[in-house]
Design a protein around this motif. Structure first.
Motif, PDB file in Angstrom:
ATOM      1  N   ALA A 140     -31.491 -44.352  -3.602  1.00 17.36           N
ATOM      2  CA  ALA A 140     -31.186 -43.570  -4.803  1.00 17.36           C
ATOM      3  C   ALA A 140     -30.192 -42.452  -4.491  1.00 17.36           C
ATOM      4  N   GLY A 198     -26.571 -49.294  -7.143  1.00 11.47           N
ATOM      5  CA  GLY A 198     -27.995 -49.542  -7.262  1.00 11.47           C
ATOM      6  C   GLY A 198     -28.671 -49.816  -5.947  1.00 11.47           C
ATOM      7  N   SER A 199     -29.850 -50.403  -6.037  1.00 11.29           N
ATOM      8  CA  SER A 199     -30.696 -50.657  -4.874  1.00 11.29           C
ATOM      9  C   SER A 199     -30.911 -52.138  -4.692  1.00 11.29           C
ATOM     10  N   VAL A 223     -35.287 -51.195  -3.574  1.00 10.35           N
ATOM     11  CA  VAL A 223     -36.340 -50.227  -3.316  1.00 10.35           C
ATOM     12  C   VAL A 223     -37.615 -51.023  -3.024  1.00 10.35           C
ATOM     13  N   ALA A 280     -39.389 -44.682  -8.215  1.00 14.00           N
ATOM     14  CA  ALA A 280     -38.132 -45.423  -8.192  1.00 14.00           C
ATOM     15  C   ALA A 280     -37.464 -45.409  -9.561  1.00 14.00           C
ATOM     16  N   GLN A 317     -36.023 -41.963 -10.276  1.00 19.63           N
ATOM     17  CA  GLN A 317     -34.817 -41.698  -9.486  1.00 19.63           C
ATOM     18  C   GLN A 317     -33.603 -42.369 -10.115  1.00 19.63           C
ATOM     19  N   PHE A 318     -33.723 -43.663 -10.407  1.00 16.83           N
ATOM     20  CA  PHE A 318     -32.568 -44.392 -10.925  1.00 16.83           C
ATOM     21  C   PHE A 318     -32.333 -44.108 -12.405  1.00 16.83           C
ATOM     22  N   ILE A 362     -30.089 -41.110 -12.294  1.00 18.57           N
ATOM     23  CA  ILE A 362     -28.691 -41.477 -12.028  1.00 18.57           C
ATOM     24  C   ILE A 362     -28.059 -42.092 -13.272  1.00 18.57           C
ATOM     25  N   VAL A 388     -25.744 -48.524 -13.552  1.00 16.71           N
ATOM     26  CA  VAL A 388     -26.840 -48.382 -12.593  1.00 16.71           C
ATOM     27  C   VAL A 388     -27.759 -49.598 -12.614  1.00 16.71           C
ATOM     28  N   LEU A 415     -31.472 -50.955 -10.896  1.00 18.73           N
ATOM     29  CA  LEU A 415     -32.684 -50.687 -10.130  1.00 18.73           C
ATOM     30  C   LEU A 415     -33.222 -52.018  -9.635  1.00 18.73           C
ATOM     31  N   TRP A 427     -29.756 -48.830 -17.754  1.00 12.29           N
ATOM     32  CA  TRP A 427     -29.690 -49.463 -16.454  1.00 12.29           C
ATOM     33  C   TRP A 427     -29.973 -50.959 -16.576  1.00 12.29           C
TER      34      TRP A 427
END
Length: 403
Positions: free
Chosen positions: A64, A80-81, A84, A94, A97-98, A101, A109, A111, A211
């Protein structure tokens, strides 16, 4: 089964913020942010960061934070991730956090959530129960599907390594079922979440966040099935577990029900290294075997990325080659023409809607060069250049429905 789709799909990047031998984590993180700026200009669709802890060679411990830093430095690319890990981070944290953003960088974004191997999962069988015989290596319409490596997941040393790492990480949460974890995120996003006693909860950063929610999976098990049942997009990890990728995609498609998406959307990851010549690419690729061996066999996990290979492949002991063969044989290494041909085969056989490439070298300049050569050869819409004609979409790009 293959899926005929001639047009080239979007390319994205998974970045581990690899720490080269002789360098530092701080330098690797600064390099990762600078590399994202380049990827943005080159026309890659996304850049994702993978959550890894306590490995000397991987600095992407906080996806993040990295994603937020990159979003502030770029203008087009999604951040992005990938992923996570819900064994160490709660789905609420999680999502918040996203969601934060996404509030600052809407529409850019992702996730990505994934389960992770926990000590209680190691082996998945009684100590006296033999492991199932692995499927043999095979080629499927030109795509190499290796045998699974002979890793003893019931090994007590591996179990102790995972337990020791968890103690340092402080990962003491008891995860719910993966479906329940994903449903919590979806309900918080929709503003409809209630706990088992009927109490409502609201998370302002999550509710209505702009997102995309993704699931990452390395097998045909719970992650792929639940992603399909909830109608979420899936990333299948050919670069981590090439032996199981086709089964992963098939399980997802079989389980798919319209939900967040109206139709399945599959991204497939691949490990690539492109250079100006085949010879140069294979020279740069040589240390990769040592790095993968450290991940699979040493107590400390991923070492710093080697400057040189410790030994030629043909001189390695047979047991090492057996542990490494699936990753070495399925890495796409070569000049742009060779790598593009390999990726086209991967896309065709898996029916992927998108490919996510990861590249590791000792010198970050060689990694940057690899991404630039691939982007040009693939025909990505580089900044300032006319975009190639878009391929017809089978369905809309994945996006969470708004409340």
């Amino acid at each position: 089964m293959t899926h005929p789709r001639a047009a080239r799909v979007p390319l994205s990047v998974l970045d581990l913020a690899v720490v080269p031998e002789g360098s530092t984590g701080a330098a690797a993180l600064r390099t990762a942010v600078d590399r994202a700026v380049l990827l943005d200009r080159l026309g890659y669709r996304r850049v994702w960061y993978a959550e890894h802890h306590l490995g000397a060679g991987v600095a992407s411990a906080a996806p993040a934070v990295l994603a937020a830093a990159v979003a502030a430095r770029t203008s087009r690319i999604r951040v992005g991730s990938g992923a996570v890990l819900l064994s160490t981070t709660s789905p609420l944290v999680a999502a918040e956090q996203f969601g934060t953003i996404a509030a600052l960088h809407p529409g850019r974004v992702d996730l990505g959530l994934g389960r992770a191997l926990a000590p209680r999962d190691v082996g998945g069988r009684r100590p006296d129960q033999p492991a199932p015989a692995p499927a043999p290596a095979r080629d499927v319409d030109g795509l190499h599907v290796p045998a699974a490596p002979p890793l003893d997941l019931g090994d007590s040393a591996l179990r102790e390594r995972l337990l020791a790492q968890q103690r340092v990480v402080g990962a003491s949460r008891t995860a719910a079922s993966f479906r329940a974890e994903l449903e919590l995120v979806l309900a918080l996003h929709a503003g409809t979440y209630r706990d088992e006693d009927g109490r409502p909860y609201v998370s302002p950063p999550v509710q209505g966040a702009d997102w995309q929610l993704w699931v990452l999976a390395s097998s045909a098990g719970e992650s792929a099935r639940v992603a399909g049942e909830l109608g979420l997009p899936l990333t299948a990890n050919y670069h981590v577990s090439p032996a199981t990728t086709l089964d992963t995609v098939a399980a997802y498609r079989a389980a798919f029900r319209p939900g967040v998406l109206a139709a399945p959307y599959v991204a497939v990851s691949a490990d690539v290294l492109v250079a100006d010549t085949d010879e140069r690419a294979h020279d740069l690729a040589a240390p990769h075997a040592d790095w993968v061996l450290s991940i699979r066999r040493t107590a400390g996990g991923a070492r710093t990325y080697p400057r040189h290979a410790s030994v030629a492949w043909e001189d390695r002991p047979d047991d090492e080659r057996a542990v490494l063969r699936d990753r070495v044989d399925t890495r796409f290494v070569g000049d742009p023409t060779a790598v593009v041909a390999g990726l086209q085969t991967l896309q065709r056989v898996t029916g992927a809607d998108e490919l996510v490439v990861t590249t590791s070298t000792h010198d970050p300049a060689d990694t940057a060069r690899s991404f630039a050569l691939l982007a040009h050869a693939w025909g990505l819409p580089a900044e300032g250049a006319p975009a190639p004609a878009a391929a017809p979409e089978r369905h809309p790009a994945p996006a969470l429905a708004t409340p």
